[in-house]
Design a protein around this motif. Structure first.
Motif, PDB file in Angstrom:
ATOM      1  N   PHE A  16      12.416   1.216  -3.804  1.00 34.99           N
ATOM      2  CA  PHE A  16      11.008   0.964  -4.086  1.00 34.99           C
ATOM      3  C   PHE A  16      10.136   1.507  -2.959  1.00 34.99           C
ATOM      4  O   PHE A  16       9.138   2.195  -3.190  1.00 34.99           O
ATOM      5  CB  PHE A  16      10.829  -0.555  -4.209  1.00 34.99           C
ATOM      6  CG  PHE A  16       9.858  -0.958  -5.270  1.00 34.99           C
ATOM      7  CD1 PHE A  16      10.048  -0.583  -6.599  1.00 34.99           C
ATOM      8  CD2 PHE A  16       8.754  -1.730  -4.937  1.00 34.99           C
ATOM      9  CE1 PHE A  16       9.146  -0.970  -7.570  1.00 34.99           C
ATOM     10  CE2 PHE A  16       7.852  -2.119  -5.909  1.00 34.99           C
ATOM     11  CZ  PHE A  16       8.053  -1.729  -7.226  1.00 34.99           C
ATOM     12  N   ILE A  17      10.548   1.199  -1.727  1.00 32.01           N
ATOM     13  CA  ILE A  17       9.793   1.638  -0.545  1.00 32.01           C
ATOM     14  C   ILE A  17       9.797   3.176  -0.461  1.00 32.01           C
ATOM     15  O   ILE A  17       8.760   3.798  -0.211  1.00 32.01           O
ATOM     16  CB  ILE A  17      10.364   1.010   0.748  1.00 32.01           C
ATOM     17  CG1 ILE A  17      10.086  -0.493   0.738  1.00 32.01           C
ATOM     18  CG2 ILE A  17       9.768   1.639   2.003  1.00 32.01           C
ATOM     19  CD1 ILE A  17      10.845  -1.285   1.766  1.00 32.01           C
ATOM     20  N   ILE A  30       7.403   4.630  -3.158  1.00 35.70           N
ATOM     21  CA  ILE A  30       5.989   4.443  -2.776  1.00 35.70           C
ATOM     22  C   ILE A  30       5.607   5.407  -1.656  1.00 35.70           C
ATOM     23  O   ILE A  30       4.558   6.056  -1.710  1.00 35.70           O
ATOM     24  CB  ILE A  30       5.720   2.967  -2.372  1.00 35.70           C
ATOM     25  CG1 ILE A  30       5.780   2.103  -3.631  1.00 35.70           C
ATOM     26  CG2 ILE A  30       4.369   2.803  -1.683  1.00 35.70           C
ATOM     27  CD1 ILE A  30       5.785   0.630  -3.360  1.00 35.70           C
ATOM     28  N   ASN A  31       6.489   5.516  -0.663  1.00 35.94           N
ATOM     29  CA  ASN A  31       6.229   6.428   0.456  1.00 35.94           C
ATOM     30  C   ASN A  31       6.119   7.868  -0.015  1.00 35.94           C
ATOM     31  O   ASN A  31       5.263   8.637   0.441  1.00 35.94           O
ATOM     32  CB  ASN A  31       7.367   6.334   1.476  1.00 35.94           C
ATOM     33  CG  ASN A  31       6.998   5.399   2.607  1.00 35.94           C
ATOM     34  OD1 ASN A  31       5.825   5.125   2.819  1.00 35.94           O
ATOM     35  ND2 ASN A  31       8.003   4.917   3.307  1.00 35.94           N
ATOM     36  N   LYS A  56       2.833   8.438  -1.647  1.00 38.50           N
ATOM     37  CA  LYS A  56       1.806   8.474  -0.595  1.00 38.50           C
ATOM     38  C   LYS A  56       1.757   9.852   0.064  1.00 38.50           C
ATOM     39  O   LYS A  56       0.694  10.450   0.228  1.00 38.50           O
ATOM     40  CB  LYS A  56       2.140   7.427   0.473  1.00 38.50           C
ATOM     41  CG  LYS A  56       1.109   6.358   0.616  1.00 38.50           C
ATOM     42  CD  LYS A  56       1.507   5.497   1.792  1.00 38.50           C
ATOM     43  CE  LYS A  56       0.437   4.528   2.140  1.00 38.50           C
ATOM     44  NZ  LYS A  56       0.831   3.728   3.302  1.00 38.50           N
TER      45      LYS A  56
END
Lengths: 138, 176
Positions: free
Chosen positions: A122-123, A126-127, A130
């Protein structure tokens, strides 16, 4: 150079030999090959309570030998694998199994790695999003 | 919102770290495995008795009064170290003390008890270690506390020390 190769070959041979190191003594082995195979398979799943990081199939501890003999006796008495595992876990708990069973009290053990993986994924996603946005803006 | 989301791994990490720190600080032996027989009935067995020709029936020995069961052997050095405390239990007469002689030579065991003193009211012989397996024993000396209704209350793996002796006495008082 030759010496180096020789050392590498010897290390590899030792490595392969270590995989076949079992503590089963000749007088323990059952005459019936199928029964012996069953005993070996069960022994490989049973933790040596003395060494704690070896199976009783690999351990030369006295208790490991006693348990190997006991498993073979129970196989000769026509006990099923489940009955043998139950006999052992009744006395030593689930800890004696090298592969812990999927139970309510082991849920955290089985599911936490998966949960952490999902969080990590998930991280990363998202990164990723971004950084893509940042690149577009540039 | 997004900033708060990124705090989650830090919170997780701190939580796990605090668990590790807690386990390091508390007084525990990580290699000691809790007994699966706690709060269960004493295993039933019949064997030879060390001192007399009569057989040792577990059903006759347990279930009348609070009892301490001690697995010992003459070849086990820690057994000799803890023997003073086993004698202490017998001297105080709060409990009955039963010995289980593990994988030993009976003659040597009799001699050993003559030399160091015999705190046991009866000693069962476990010649091949099968009784020990029934009790979930994995490293002698091991000591069990049995209530008067034959339920296993406590198990200690390894030699009894002054600290453990006090701990067992406290449990005995509670059991009474």
């Amino acid at each position: 150079m030759k010496n180096k190769n020789l050392i590498i070959i010897m290390c590899l041979l030792i490595q392969f030999n270590l995989h076949d190191c079992y503590a089963v003594e000749p007088n323990e082995i059952l005459k019936n090959a199928k029964q012996e195979e069953r005993a070996r398979n069960i022994s490989k799943n049973i933790r040596c309570m003395v060494c704690q990081n070896q199976s009783i199939d690999e351990s030369s501890a006295s208790l490991a030998k006693d348990l190997r003999i006991l498993i073979r006796e129970q196989i000769k008495d026509k006990k099923k694998d489940d009955e043998i595992y139950k006999f052992l876990t009744d006395r030593y708990g689930d800890y004696i199994l090298l592969k812990p069973p999927f139970k309510p009290n082991t849920l955290a053990l089985w599911l936490l790695p998966l949960i952490f993986c999902i969080i990590g994924l998930f991280i990363v996603i998202i990164n990723n999003k971004k950084s893509k946005k940042l690149i577009k803006n540039i | 919102m997004k900033k708060q989301f990124f705090k989650i791994p830090i919170i997780f990490f701190t939580f796990i770290l605090s668990i590790f720190l807690y386990l390091l600080i508390i007084d525990r032996n990580p290699s000691e495995i809790p007994s699966n027989l706690l709060n269960k009935n004493v295993p039933k067995f019949v064997t030879k008795s060390l001192f007399n020709s009569k057989k040792f029936f577990s059903e006759e020995e347990f279930g009348n009064e609070t009892t301490i069961v001690n697995f010992f052997a003459t070849w086990c050095k820690p057994c000799r170290d803890e023997h003073v405390y086993i004698k202490g239990f017998a001297k105080e007469k709060k409990v009955r003390v039963i010995g289980i002689n593990y994988k030993d030579d009976p003659e040597k065991a009799i001699q050993w008890l003559k030399e160091f003193g015999n705190p046991y009211s009866n000693v069962a012989i476990d010649k091949n270690g099968k009784i020990a397996i029934d009790w979930g024993v994995y490293g002698i000396p091991e000591t069990f506390l049995i209530s008067s209704n034959a339920i296993i209350q406590y198990r200690h793996v390894g030699p009894i020390t002054k600290k453990i002796y006090k701990k067992i006495n406290l449990i005995i008082e509670k059991t009474d």
